[in-house]
Structures are given as C-alpha cells and as structure tokens.
Design an enzyme around this catalytic site. Structure first.
Site, PDB file in Angstrom:
ATOM      1  N   ASP A 151      17.163   3.051  51.781  1.00  0.00           N
ATOM      2  CA  ASP A 151      18.610   3.450  51.789  1.00  0.00           C
ATOM      3  C   ASP A 151      18.796   4.543  50.376  1.00  0.00           C
ATOM      4  OD1 ASP A 151      18.073   1.040  49.898  1.00  0.00           O
ATOM      5  OD2 ASP A 151      20.131   1.267  49.716  1.00  0.00           O
TER       6      ASP A 151
ATOM      7  N   GLU B  26      19.143  -1.482  48.839  1.00  0.00           N
ATOM      8  CA  GLU B  26      18.682  -1.588  47.230  1.00  0.00           C
ATOM      9  C   GLU B  26      19.876  -1.170  46.568  1.00  0.00           C
ATOM     10  OE1 GLU B  26      16.947  -0.971  43.506  1.00  0.00           O
ATOM     11  OE2 GLU B  26      18.121   0.558  44.922  1.00  0.00           O
TER      12      GLU B  26
END
Lengths: 359, 359
Positions: B75, B129
């Site tokens: 991400d 994250e």
C-alpha cells in the site's frame, strides 16, 4: 404589544427590576426594553429624551452648576432557562437581575421620581454591553453623540454588591511566540523544539511579581497571566511553533503604551503581538461630585478589579465609578440573582446624593 | 482487467517497480495489486502461495536448515498527483517509488527468479502499513497465521537508501497534566494558573539529557520531546488545566515497562497518561543469517531511528532489519522518488546473499 412600565412600577425599584428582567433583552434584541424605557422617561414629562438606535438618553436641564451621569446597560447575556424572574425570600433570581437590570432599574426609578436633583443629571440606558466593543451602545454614543456624555462625574450601575468600586484596571492581551525547526520525533536532534522554548516564557510568568499601587486610597493589584497556550504539529513531529496568550491587567496609573513597554521588557527576546487592549480608568475621587457621593455613601471606596465601561468615560476625561446592587460573582451564571435589600439601599443612597444640596 | 506482471517485467526489478507503482494501491484499496502479485508468485511454480485478505505469502520448501523472511507492504499513502510513474535520468518518480514499491519489487523479483536459495525463504507482501496498526496486514498475520512468520531472520525492504538499518527504536506517548484553579483574570490571585505550572514540565524536557546506547555496533539515540501543548479556558479566565503530550523514542534495550518507569521518574509529581506505545526491536545481528547478510553487504549497519514493522518480527523473537533502495526523506512527499541504481544494487546484494552457500 410593548411592555408598559406603570407609575406604580416606576415608583418601586424592586418591582421595576422585576419588570425589566421579565422583558427579554439578550444583546442585539433590545428593541422592546428600550421602547419601554423611552416611554417611561417621556412620561415623566421633565426630561429631554433622545434616542440613538437602542440607546436612550434623558437629561434634566435645570441650570445646575454641574452635571452628573447615571448609566446602565439594558442587555443581558443569553437566557439560561432562568426567566421570568422569581423571588425566594430576599433574593430575586433571573437573567440580568445582577448584571445589571437592578442597577438600570435604580437609575430609571430615580429619573422618574427625583424632580429636583441638586445636579443636572443625564440618565443613559444602552445596548450591547455584553458583546464586542464595536456594538456597545455607549461606544456608539461616544462616537456619534459625544455631547450626551458631557458631565463632571459618572456612576455606572454595574454590579458591585453595594460597594463603591472606583476606576478600573486596564487590560491588554498579547501573544508571545516561540519558533523552532520541525523534524521527525524519532530524530529530534535534527530539529529545535518550540514548545520546550516556551518553558522560559512560563518561567518568567511564574516568577513575575505583580505590582500593587494605591490611587485615591484604592489599591489596584496588577496581574500577568497566560490564559492560553497552544503548540504542536503532529504527534511524531518536533513542533516549530508555540504561542502563549498572555493577559495583563494593569493599574490605571499606566497607559496602554506604558503597559506594552512593560510587556516588551518582561518578554524581551520574544516575538510579541498585541491582540486586544483597553485602557484603565483613574478613580478621580477628588472631583467635588465624587466627594459628595462618597460622603453620602459613608464607606471607603475600593479599586475596581476588572474592566468596565467606566473606562469609556475616563477616556473622555470624566471620572467614573461603579456602584450597583448586584453581586458580580453571580453575573452570567444560571443562578444569577440580586439581594432585594441592596436594590432598596442603592436607590436610597443615590437619591440622598442627588437631592443633597451641593457644597 | 487485472494488471499482468509478465516474466519480462519480473526479471527486471526496475521495470517491476514501475509496474507496481502504476497499480494504484492506497491503503484499503490493495485488491488489484495483491491479485497481480499473487498471480506472479503462482506462475513461478516453485512456491507454496497462501493468501489472507490482501496479504500474500509465498514459501520455498527446500528443506534448508534455516528460513529467512523478505517482507514488504504493497500500500501507499494517498496519491498526490504523482501517478503514473515517470523517469528522469536515474530517478523514478511517483507515489510509492520510495515507500516501498521499489523494495517490494526487489522481493517479488527474487521470488520469481531465485530458484535455489541457500536458505528457505518466505516472501510476504501485505496491506495497510500506512494506516492504523489494527488494519496492518502483518499485524493480522501475526494474530491469525503466526506460522507464516516462522524464520530465523527477517529483512523488511522499507526505504533505507541502501543502508542496513538494524532493529528500531520504541515509541511511547504520554500526556502530562497540570491542574490549577479558575478565577477571573482581573483577580488572578484568587486562582492558580495551570499553564504557568507547565513551565516546570517544559524545564525538565529542556534539561533532559537523552541517552545514547550502542547495541551490536549500532548507536541508538533516544529523544524526549513535547509534541503538543494545550491549555486555556477563555481569554479572561485563569486556566485550571494544561496538558503536554510528550513523545519518548527509546533505544531497544528498554522494554515498554522500563520506558514508562523512566517517564514516571522524569515527570515525578505530575499526572501521566499513556496514550500510545510500541516496543522497539533489538538489532539481533549475532544471528548467523544476519551475519552472512552483513558480510555480503560489506558495510557497517546503523541503528534504525524510527519505528517500523521490524518491531512486529522482534516481538515474535525474530531479529529483523530494514534494507531498501528508497530514500526515506522522500517518502510520503509529492516528489517521492527512488534512485534507479539503488534498485539494481539492492536486488544484486540480496541475490548474492540468498545464493551464497551457508557457512
């Protein structure tokens, strides 16, 4: 239908307080109460009555050697589920009972009932005292009808719990800023923490020895305080900026320029921005009308520790003091109230002063 | 249509970085990129591939004596008008180029192309994250599939600009509160100023001597900083409350309990509330797989000054370090970029390590 203040109500300052309290008049909504007060003053038949917005001015013109002013505001802070007025024993409860419809009721009662005062008297009732200065009715008069404020001495019937509170403190607000350098909190040595630097500003405030000065027998105690502090960027960033809002309450022997110079000295080395400032007012108790008033009261005056509209009179060279029946500790509170005997006592004291022949 | 990572793209870590960057994958929206990565891992034919939400795990099962983990998140922070990727000379620009699609691309490239590693290898690609811990894919794996994290040593390909950054600092946030008594600012001596009292807290922060400790040759420098301060009731009121949010970054030789005990000592006499806490991670460079990796890199490791997911491995007893081509200074920036030679160098270093026979 406009509220009607009958002669019976006007003859009794307690009934009049209750009647004024029951006319809702939160700042900005004073049309109805001002109409009622204006009608009562016109009905007295002995007064020149003028109006400016929701300010009404009533003057005797008896050719007396001096003129005094009695002034009170007609607005209140927002209602807090405390209207209409209720009476419990010696206490009258309700929004505005203390601040300051009991005081304004005394002035209106005297306007309606004292036919032959020893001074010429100007009665002033005004709006928007509880909101920002530019909307204040007395401020508007000072700008547009300064002749209404002619006089040698003024009494503002703000709540003093029956004491004579002379003059008032000045107030100044400044923002003290510290500057640093942002960095990631995990590598803080790459930055410089502006909040840490504010510690020195707070240290100076803690160490500050406030001055006390006695003027005309009144002890004015100054105060220098942080009232707000804010700093921080994010929880993982060394902050690069912190600001401390400081309020300086200063004795009326200092002007605003002097107050600011003092703050610059206290906060030497820091950026300073003035955000608000209002001068104090000297007690001016040496004026004949003031001395006569104090003789009638028979009690020593004390310093007004706070800022009130007396400062607006002072700015025009007119000594002014605060004298009202309300208890300032209950102003703006949900359980706001006034002691009924203080309304009667205040009205009697002022009547005696107004009707005692001048020296 | 799902994006396709062809064998040609998988064979070139630079082309693969660009392909991954061009699949938008802001935290919470990782379905497409995870599908593409999963398909590429399955196509390799030599790996056991498992999936949990948008986490994909690919393992070799070659019966090697030890297992290492290569991990990266898929991400990114929100796009800042910086997609698709662009190349200017040696730099590739775009959201995620540094943090951390260049690192994840290296891991995926190695998974697709290293047929006979000297260790068994677990490749982990995960989501979320960049957002709160509870959504973090690696956290979910640690809760629901802890067996996926079996291993003797882990490398997280977070941006380190090609350096080996070992372990990580712990972080703790506390709110320190001071209490006073409200009063009108004109009569401040009736109150007690809580903002002034915060001065002593800031003094202790200013005077604080941060510890530096060397572990496995890595120097961890601690830091104790106010990151936010707030106090104040109104501009005419002595404030009765002030709070200072403090962030403590601590070396990994301290646990969280030790860190809190230290803060209680520093702020003795003050109310303290812990609002956030995460342990650090010891570098663990004495493990054989770590030593072999450092031999291949041939450069001394440095301490990771920040908090990363290596701490999640450490919490499970697995030493972990950060090693990625991205420049952390450009992570999360509009002009985020990666140096293309660092992608190639990082891939080569890791390939050499994975293919060098164990001692």
């Amino acid at each position: 239908m406009a509220a009607v203040l009958t002669p019976e109500i006007l003859a009794d300052p307690v009934a009049l307080t209750r009647a004024l309290v029951d006319i809702e008049s939160v700042s900005g909504d004073e049309q109805e109460i001002t109409d009622a007060v204006e009608a009562a003053l016109l009905a007295a038949g002995r007064l020149s009555v003028s109006r400016l917005g929701n300010v009404v001015c009533a003057r005797t013109d008896l050719g007396r050697p001096s003129r005094v002013i009695l002034a009170g505001h007609l607005d209140t802070v927002p209602i807090a589920d405390n209207l209409p007025a209720t009476i419990a024993g010696d206490l009258m409860y309700g929004c505005g009972t203390s601040d300051m419809k009991s005081g304004s009721a005394i002035a209106l009662h005297l306007a309606a009932t004292v036919a032959e005062p020893a001074f010429d008297v100007t009665y002033l009732f005004y709006d928007c005292e509880e909101v920002e200065s530019e909307r204040n009715g007395l401020f508007k008069v000072s700008q547009q009808q300064p002749d209404w404020l002619d006089g040698s001495f003024a009494i503002l019937l703000e709540p003093t719990h029956g004491l004579v509170e002379a003059g008032c403190q000045g107030t100044m607000r400044v923002i003290v800023r510290t500057h640093g350098t942002r960095a990631h909190a995990a590598r803080s040595w790459h930055g410089h923490n502006a909040i840490h630097d504010a510690g020195e500003v707070l240290r100076r405030l803690s160490a500050y020895q406030a001055r006390q000065v006695t003027i005309d027998g009144c002890a004015y105690r100054e105060g220098l305080n942080a009232v707000r502090i804010a700093g921080g960027v994010a929880s993982n960033v060394i902050p690069d900026r912190c600001e401390i809002e400081v309020n300086f309450r200063f004795a009326p022997d200092r002007g605003e320029a002097d107050a600011l110079a003092h703050l610059r000295e206290v906060f030497q080395g820091y950026e300073l921005e003035v955000t608000d400032s209002a001068p104090g007012a000297l007690p001016g108790l040496d004026r004949p009308a003031a001395r006569q008033f104090l003789d009638v009261v028979g009690e020593a005056p004390v310093a007004k520790l706070g800022w009130t509209d007396v400062s607006r009179f002072a700015a025009m060279g007119i000594p002014a003091l605060n004298f009202g029946p309300g208890d300032p500790n209950f102003a703006h509170k949900r359980d706001e109230h006034v002691e009924i005997p203080k309304i009667r006592a205040g009205a009697e004291t002022l009547r005696r002063w107004l009707t005692t022949p001048a020296d």
